[in-house]
Design a protein around this motif. Sequence first.
Motif, mmCIF file in Angstrom:
data_model
loop_
_atom_site.group_PDB
_atom_site.id
_atom_site.type_symbol
_atom_site.label_atom_id
_atom_site.label_comp_id
_atom_site.label_asym_id
_atom_site.label_seq_id
_atom_site.Cartn_x
_atom_site.Cartn_y
_atom_site.Cartn_z
ATOM 1 N N GLU A 192 0.846 -1.207 0.282
ATOM 2 C CA GLU A 192 -0.140 0.105 0.050
ATOM 3 C C GLU A 192 0.426 1.526 -0.010
ATOM 4 N N SER A 193 2.081 1.245 0.196
ATOM 5 C CA SER A 193 2.887 2.534 0.422
ATOM 6 C C SER A 193 4.491 2.165 0.009
ATOM 7 N N ASP A 194 4.909 3.092 -1.061
ATOM 8 C CA ASP A 194 6.150 2.827 -1.362
ATOM 9 C C ASP A 194 7.125 3.595 -0.169
ATOM 10 N N ARG A 195 6.552 4.330 0.612
ATOM 11 C CA ARG A 195 7.343 4.874 1.636
ATOM 12 C C ARG A 195 7.532 3.930 2.649
ATOM 13 N N THR A 196 6.759 3.021 2.890
ATOM 14 C CA THR A 196 7.094 1.945 3.676
ATOM 15 C C THR A 196 8.038 0.793 3.125
ATOM 16 N N ARG A 197 7.884 0.705 1.877
ATOM 17 C CA ARG A 197 8.985 -0.063 1.124
ATOM 18 C C ARG A 197 10.280 0.334 1.083
ATOM 19 N N ASP A 198 10.378 1.747 1.029
ATOM 20 C CA ASP A 198 11.742 2.375 1.006
ATOM 21 C C ASP A 198 12.459 2.338 2.512
ATOM 22 N N ARG A 199 11.278 2.522 3.674
ATOM 23 C CA ARG A 199 11.893 2.413 4.802
ATOM 24 C C ARG A 199 12.450 0.885 5.150
ATOM 25 N N GLN A 200 11.646 0.058 4.634
ATOM 26 C CA GLN A 200 12.108 -1.470 4.807
ATOM 27 C C GLN A 200 13.427 -1.582 4.229
ATOM 28 N N ALA A 201 13.732 -0.947 2.837
ATOM 29 C CA ALA A 201 15.000 -1.007 2.259
ATOM 30 C C ALA A 201 15.981 -0.394 3.069
ATOM 31 N N GLY A 202 15.851 0.652 3.878
ATOM 32 C CA GLY A 202 16.838 1.212 4.592
ATOM 33 C C GLY A 202 17.205 0.521 6.046
ATOM 34 N N ALA A 203 16.318 -0.269 6.473
ATOM 35 C CA ALA A 203 16.450 -1.035 7.514
ATOM 36 C C ALA A 203 17.184 -2.378 6.927
ATOM 37 N N GLN A 204 16.839 -2.688 5.854
ATOM 38 C CA GLN A 204 17.740 -4.061 5.722
ATOM 39 C C GLN A 204 19.248 -3.501 5.145
ATOM 40 N N ALA A 205 19.247 -2.408 4.573
ATOM 41 C CA ALA A 205 20.778 -1.922 4.395
ATOM 42 C C ALA A 205 21.629 -1.976 5.555
ATOM 43 N N ALA A 206 21.006 -2.100 6.933
ATOM 44 C CA ALA A 206 22.023 -1.758 7.994
ATOM 45 C C ALA A 206 22.490 -3.397 8.461
ATOM 46 N N GLN A 207 21.876 -4.112 7.619
ATOM 47 C CA GLN A 207 22.129 -5.699 8.055
ATOM 48 C C GLN A 207 23.728 -5.782 8.085
ATOM 49 N N ARG A 208 24.250 -6.330 8.905
ATOM 50 C CA ARG A 208 25.502 -7.001 9.040
ATOM 51 C C ARG A 208 25.778 -8.061 10.082
ATOM 52 N N ASP A 209 26.900 -8.560 9.944
ATOM 53 C CA ASP A 209 27.294 -9.727 11.011
ATOM 54 C C ASP A 209 26.860 -9.597 12.393
ATOM 55 N N GLY A 210 26.294 -10.342 13.010
ATOM 56 C CA GLY A 210 25.687 -10.355 14.353
ATOM 57 C C GLY A 210 24.584 -9.500 14.615
ATOM 58 N N LEU A 211 23.935 -9.185 13.412
ATOM 59 C CA LEU A 211 22.587 -8.478 13.513
ATOM 60 C C LEU A 211 21.552 -9.323 13.088
ATOM 61 N N THR A 212 20.395 -9.421 13.953
ATOM 62 C CA THR A 212 19.247 -10.087 13.632
ATOM 63 C C THR A 212 18.165 -9.195 13.514
ATOM 64 N N LEU A 213 17.435 -9.142 12.197
ATOM 65 C CA LEU A 213 16.421 -8.553 12.203
ATOM 66 C C LEU A 213 15.069 -9.240 11.768
ATOM 67 N N ASP A 214 14.022 -9.086 12.470
ATOM 68 C CA ASP A 214 12.839 -9.795 12.438
ATOM 69 C C ASP A 214 11.670 -8.607 11.707
ATOM 70 N N PHE A 215 11.234 -8.887 10.649
ATOM 71 C CA PHE A 215 10.064 -7.914 10.101
ATOM 72 C C PHE A 215 8.696 -8.517 10.310
ATOM 73 N N HIS A 216 8.013 -7.535 10.791
ATOM 74 C CA HIS A 216 6.267 -8.104 11.158
ATOM 75 C C HIS A 216 5.637 -6.969 10.414
ATOM 76 N N GLU A 217 4.757 -7.406 9.317
ATOM 77 C CA GLU A 217 3.651 -6.717 8.768
ATOM 78 C C GLU A 217 2.452 -6.815 9.521
ATOM 79 N N THR A 218 1.863 -5.688 9.707
ATOM 80 C CA THR A 218 0.554 -5.350 10.450
ATOM 81 C C THR A 218 -0.222 -4.196 10.150
ATOM 82 N N SER A 219 -1.469 -4.049 10.613
ATOM 83 C CA SER A 219 -2.076 -2.991 10.233
ATOM 84 C C SER A 219 -1.502 -1.623 10.574
#
Length: 336
Positions: A192-219
């Motif tokens: 529903e939102s390219d702004r949300t997808r851009d923010r997801q891309a930014g969060a994923q870009a921070a991925q590095r060794d030792g970092l665990t990210l769990d993404f949860h989509e909700t209303s």
Amino acid sequence: MTRPVGKIRDVAKATGLSIATVSRVMNGGKNVSPNTRDKVLAACKQLNYLPNPAARALSTSRSKTVAAIIPTIEHSIFAKYIASIEHSLAQRGYSLVIAISHGDLDEELAAAQKLLGMGAEAFILSGADHHPDLLDLFTQRGVPHVYSSIWQPASAAPSIGYDNTALARAAMDYLTGHGHHHIAVLHGPLTESDRTRDRQAGAQAAQRDGLTLDFHETSLDVAGGKAATRALLQSANRPSAIFCFSDVLALGALFALSEAGLRVPEDVSVMGFDNLDWSGETAPALTTINLPATRMGAEVGTQLMDHLDNGTPLGPVRLDGAIVERASVAPVTRRG
């Protein structure tokens, strides 16, 4: 008691100016000094004179109306943004009409068609994802339009807003800088939102060794934030921080953590995105990202008016956001 409505000749008489000069001021015409404009506007207010929009449109072929189509009016950031646009437009005799799309491209297209029929001269759209028929319609009719709340220099229309990807990356760097290496990310529907997808891309870009990210989509509401937080707390490996792509989701997370008997930030840190009006009043006060909604509204309004009045080219503008440090994020070493 209702005040009598003045006429343009009454304003001309009160100011000592010609009817043509008064008309030029009311229509936002060029070559009017600030002193003359102020004198006319003051007399209009005193005499309760308002120009007839229909008559003005007929005489000038201009409606001086700008349309904004936004996904919702429920969150204060949109109210602040719209108020800024309206204030900017009013300074030069323009009016603003608003439609709500509920994040639906078909609804947005239908709203735009209706607003064009009402005489809207230019459009402000949220984000860069729009129905292809809408963009074709604007191209065929030569309708000026800009994208807001997003920064995409290569987008089909000029974007005036902030870099959602960079801001989300900055938030992740902030959290990892506080020692958080297991972070849950709560976000609204990606479709529903390219702004949300851009923010997801930014969060994923921070991925590095030792970092665990769990993404949860909700209303995208408080209930969605609560539900997603309750779900992630069922995991045996609880995150040390929750990053929410909206303050409303963060508020839901705060409620769910409190109900679970967990302390913020001692047990779990929480960070939001938007800096809504109430975010400094939560318990604890919410660390979040401030978005330049007021500056964006002024820039959008000014660019469109300059284009409509003077032919000034529309161009992309990147506005800076900033992390607002409050009490809901703490270093991992402070956790109990």
